[in-house]
Motif scaffolding. Structure first.
Motif, PDB file in Angstrom:
ATOM      1  N   LYS A   1       0.724  -1.532  -0.158  1.00 25.79           N
ATOM      2  CA  LYS A   1      -0.285   0.551  -0.213  1.00 25.79           C
ATOM      3  C   LYS A   1       0.906   1.159  -0.154  1.00 25.79           C
ATOM      4  O   LYS A   1       0.579   1.821  -0.728  1.00 25.79           O
ATOM      5  N   ARG A   2       1.928   1.241   1.364  1.00 25.51           N
ATOM      6  CA  ARG A   2       2.458   2.624   0.727  1.00 25.51           C
ATOM      7  C   ARG A   2       4.587   2.115   0.754  1.00 25.51           C
ATOM      8  O   ARG A   2       4.794   1.061   2.468  1.00 25.51           O
ATOM      9  N   ASP A   3       4.850   1.599   0.173  1.00 25.14           N
ATOM     10  CA  ASP A   3       6.161   1.515   0.335  1.00 25.14           C
ATOM     11  C   ASP A   3       7.122   2.434   0.544  1.00 25.14           C
ATOM     12  O   ASP A   3       7.155   3.530   0.687  1.00 25.14           O
ATOM     13  N   PRO A   4       8.007   2.697   2.377  1.00 23.25           N
ATOM     14  CA  PRO A   4       8.816   3.578   2.967  1.00 23.25           C
ATOM     15  C   PRO A   4       9.972   3.449   1.300  1.00 23.25           C
ATOM     16  O   PRO A   4      10.266   5.239   1.654  1.00 23.25           O
ATOM     17  N   ALA A   5      10.516   3.264   0.718  1.00 22.74           N
ATOM     18  CA  ALA A   5      11.699   3.124  -0.530  1.00 22.74           C
ATOM     19  C   ALA A   5      11.385   4.064  -1.099  1.00 22.74           C
ATOM     20  O   ALA A   5      11.946   4.638  -1.647  1.00 22.74           O
ATOM     21  N   ILE A   6       9.758   4.454  -1.331  1.00 17.07           N
ATOM     22  CA  ILE A   6       9.292   5.545  -2.480  1.00 17.07           C
ATOM     23  C   ILE A   6       9.471   6.807  -1.439  1.00 17.07           C
ATOM     24  O   ILE A   6       9.837   7.199  -2.541  1.00 17.07           O
ATOM     25  N   ALA A   7       8.537   7.139  -0.314  1.00 14.42           N
ATOM     26  CA  ALA A   7       9.253   8.086   0.741  1.00 14.42           C
ATOM     27  C   ALA A   7      10.385   8.769   0.742  1.00 14.42           C
ATOM     28  O   ALA A   7      10.877   9.461   0.507  1.00 14.42           O
ATOM     29  N   ALA A   8      11.449   7.664   0.839  1.00 17.12           N
ATOM     30  CA  ALA A   8      12.644   7.732   1.011  1.00 17.12           C
ATOM     31  C   ALA A   8      13.264   8.762  -0.488  1.00 17.12           C
ATOM     32  O   ALA A   8      13.780   9.600  -0.439  1.00 17.12           O
ATOM     33  N   TRP A   9      12.941   7.612  -1.751  1.00 16.06           N
ATOM     34  CA  TRP A   9      13.248   8.381  -2.982  1.00 16.06           C
ATOM     35  C   TRP A   9      12.094  10.088  -2.710  1.00 16.06           C
ATOM     36  O   TRP A   9      13.767  10.606  -3.655  1.00 16.06           O
ATOM     37  N   PHE A  10      11.298  10.369  -3.183  1.00 16.16           N
ATOM     38  CA  PHE A  10      11.110  11.403  -2.939  1.00 16.16           C
ATOM     39  C   PHE A  10      11.835  12.775  -2.015  1.00 16.16           C
ATOM     40  O   PHE A  10      11.713  13.591  -2.085  1.00 16.16           O
ATOM     41  N   ALA A  11      11.801  11.576  -0.598  1.00 17.44           N
ATOM     42  CA  ALA A  11      13.042  12.270   0.354  1.00 17.44           C
ATOM     43  C   ALA A  11      14.299  13.581  -0.447  1.00 17.44           C
ATOM     44  O   ALA A  11      15.012  13.651  -0.316  1.00 17.44           O
ATOM     45  N   GLU A  12      14.651  11.958  -0.794  1.00 17.60           N
ATOM     46  CA  GLU A  12      15.888  12.212  -1.404  1.00 17.60           C
ATOM     47  C   GLU A  12      15.870  13.364  -3.281  1.00 17.60           C
ATOM     48  O   GLU A  12      17.059  14.049  -3.959  1.00 17.60           O
ATOM     49  N   ARG A  13      14.709  14.384  -3.666  1.00 14.15           N
ATOM     50  CA  ARG A  13      14.653  14.413  -4.832  1.00 14.15           C
ATOM     51  C   ARG A  13      14.052  16.125  -3.776  1.00 14.15           C
ATOM     52  O   ARG A  13      12.101  16.285  -3.826  1.00 14.15           O
TER      53      ARG A  13
ATOM     54  N   CYS B   1       0.900  -0.302  -9.304  1.00 14.87           N
ATOM     55  CA  CYS B   1       0.584  -1.294  -9.040  1.00 14.87           C
ATOM     56  C   CYS B   1      -0.930  -1.801  -8.769  1.00 14.87           C
ATOM     57  O   CYS B   1      -1.147  -1.024  -7.806  1.00 14.87           O
ATOM     58  N   VAL B   2      -1.795  -2.552  -9.753  1.00 13.93           N
ATOM     59  CA  VAL B   2      -2.865  -2.805  -8.910  1.00 13.93           C
ATOM     60  C   VAL B   2      -2.602  -4.228  -9.264  1.00 13.93           C
ATOM     61  O   VAL B   2      -2.015  -5.291  -9.799  1.00 13.93           O
ATOM     62  N   GLN B   3      -2.579  -4.899  -8.096  1.00 17.18           N
ATOM     63  CA  GLN B   3      -2.562  -5.903  -7.701  1.00 17.18           C
ATOM     64  C   GLN B   3      -0.532  -6.820  -8.314  1.00 17.18           C
ATOM     65  O   GLN B   3      -0.286  -5.682  -7.383  1.00 17.18           O
ATOM     66  N   ASP B   4      -0.184  -7.133  -8.430  1.00 17.40           N
ATOM     67  CA  ASP B   4       1.062  -7.591  -9.067  1.00 17.40           C
ATOM     68  C   ASP B   4       1.841  -6.354 -10.370  1.00 17.40           C
ATOM     69  O   ASP B   4       2.298  -7.305 -10.955  1.00 17.40           O
ATOM     70  N   LEU B   5      -0.246  -5.876 -10.980  1.00 17.43           N
ATOM     71  CA  LEU B   5       0.444  -5.549 -12.371  1.00 17.43           C
ATOM     72  C   LEU B   5       0.911  -3.776 -12.615  1.00 17.43           C
ATOM     73  O   LEU B   5       0.063  -2.930 -11.652  1.00 17.43           O
ATOM     74  N   PRO B   6       2.231  -3.890 -12.660  1.00 20.65           N
ATOM     75  CA  PRO B   6       2.285  -2.143 -12.544  1.00 20.65           C
ATOM     76  C   PRO B   6       1.371  -1.697 -14.150  1.00 20.65           C
ATOM     77  O   PRO B   6       1.446  -2.149 -15.152  1.00 20.65           O
ATOM     78  N   PHE B   7       0.900  -0.371 -13.190  1.00 19.02           N
ATOM     79  CA  PHE B   7       0.204   0.808 -14.398  1.00 19.02           C
ATOM     80  C   PHE B   7       1.050   1.872 -14.931  1.00 19.02           C
ATOM     81  O   PHE B   7       0.384   2.501 -15.395  1.00 19.02           O
ATOM     82  N   ALA B   8       1.732   2.727 -14.079  1.00 20.11           N
ATOM     83  CA  ALA B   8       2.368   3.522 -14.214  1.00 20.11           C
ATOM     84  C   ALA B   8       3.019   3.913 -13.400  1.00 20.11           C
ATOM     85  O   ALA B   8       3.766   3.569 -12.096  1.00 20.11           O
ATOM     86  N   TYR B   9       4.023   5.045 -13.724  1.00 19.15           N
ATOM     87  CA  TYR B   9       5.405   5.549 -12.530  1.00 19.15           C
ATOM     88  C   TYR B   9       5.909   6.957 -12.970  1.00 19.15           C
ATOM     89  O   TYR B   9       4.902   6.961 -14.228  1.00 19.15           O
ATOM     90  N   VAL B  10       7.186   7.049 -12.051  1.00 17.39           N
ATOM     91  CA  VAL B  10       7.023   8.663 -12.237  1.00 17.39           C
ATOM     92  C   VAL B  10       8.793   8.014 -12.492  1.00 17.39           C
ATOM     93  O   VAL B  10       9.601   7.368 -11.534  1.00 17.39           O
ATOM     94  N   GLY B  11       9.292   9.513 -12.991  1.00 17.88           N
ATOM     95  CA  GLY B  11      10.597   9.280 -12.695  1.00 17.88           C
ATOM     96  C   GLY B  11      11.494  10.910 -13.285  1.00 17.88           C
ATOM     97  O   GLY B  11      11.220  11.831 -13.566  1.00 17.88           O
ATOM     98  N   ALA B  12      12.113  10.813 -12.216  1.00 18.33           N
ATOM     99  CA  ALA B  12      12.692  12.856 -11.909  1.00 18.33           C
ATOM    100  C   ALA B  12      14.292  12.450 -12.633  1.00 18.33           C
ATOM    101  O   ALA B  12      15.229  11.475 -12.030  1.00 18.33           O
ATOM    102  N   PHE B  13      14.552  13.185 -13.339  1.00 24.63           N
ATOM    103  CA  PHE B  13      15.914  13.062 -14.148  1.00 24.63           C
ATOM    104  C   PHE B  13      16.351  14.802 -14.136  1.00 24.63           C
ATOM    105  O   PHE B  13      16.232  15.752 -13.683  1.00 24.63           O
ATOM    106  N   THR B  14      17.507  15.289 -14.743  1.00 27.64           N
ATOM    107  CA  THR B  14      18.529  16.440 -14.377  1.00 27.64           C
ATOM    108  C   THR B  14      17.581  16.743 -14.806  1.00 27.64           C
ATOM    109  O   THR B  14      17.422  18.646 -13.895  1.00 27.64           O
ATOM    110  N   ARG B  15      16.527  17.291 -16.044  1.00 23.30           N
ATOM    111  CA  ARG B  15      16.250  18.320 -16.428  1.00 23.30           C
ATOM    112  C   ARG B  15      14.549  18.488 -16.639  1.00 23.30           C
ATOM    113  O   ARG B  15      13.568  18.916 -17.138  1.00 23.30           O
ATOM    114  N   HIS B  16      13.727  17.001 -16.381  1.00 20.79           N
ATOM    115  CA  HIS B  16      12.552  16.904 -16.760  1.00 20.79           C
ATOM    116  C   HIS B  16      11.910  15.570 -16.282  1.00 20.79           C
ATOM    117  O   HIS B  16      12.925  14.847 -14.994  1.00 20.79           O
TER     118      HIS B  16
END
Length: 139
Positions: free
Chosen positions: A12-24, A58-73
């Motif tokens: 439901k809420r992955d702590p690794a994702i919270a850490a990912w956003f904290a690093e950005r 994901c819904v169940q084990d099927l991914p549907f969307a993601y976000v990625g932060a890069f240098t300029r976008h």
């Protein structure tokens, strides 16, 4: 029915994702966080994990969307994006399935159209999950 990519370990809420956003903490992180919040808000059945270093929904084990932060976008990506209705042609990419929308600070994007792409991707994955459930029940 074509088999889709699956991931193990979505929660439901992955702590690794919270850490990912904290690093950005800058503008790009804020843009990514805002759009991932839209993705999370699609439904109570949305789960998440960090896949290939990016927050993935994901819904169940099927991914549907993601976000990625890069240098300029920031990319808001869709695992089955090649099949999504995209009348404003926001989606980029040439892969067999995956597409993304590239967001740049200060550049306008049709937010309503991007929200609709997110919801279309969510509806698609839910329909796939339901179809698999019916197919499995019929065996």
């Amino acid at each position: 029915m074509e088999k889709r990519l699956t991931f193990n370990g979505a929660v439901k809420r992955d702590p690794a994702i919270a850490a990912w956003f904290a690093e950005r903490p800058g503008t790009l992180g804020s843009i990514a966080h805002s759009w991932f919040s839209h993705i999370r808000g699609c439904g109570d059945d949305v789960l998440e994990l960090l896949h290939d270093g990016y927050p993935t929904a994901c819904v169940q084990d099927l991914p549907f969307a993601y976000v990625g932060a890069f240098t300029r976008h920031v990319n808001v990506g869709f695992f089955m994006g090649a099949f999504l209705p995209d009348p404003l042609r926001l989606l980029e990419g040439t892969g067999k399935r995956m597409r993304h929308v590239k967001l740049r600070p200060g550049a306008e994007v049709d937010a309503d159209a991007l929200v609709e792409l997110i919801h279309a991707a969510y509806r698609d994955v839910r329909e796939y999950v339901a179809a698999v459930r019916l197919e499995t029940a019929g065996r």
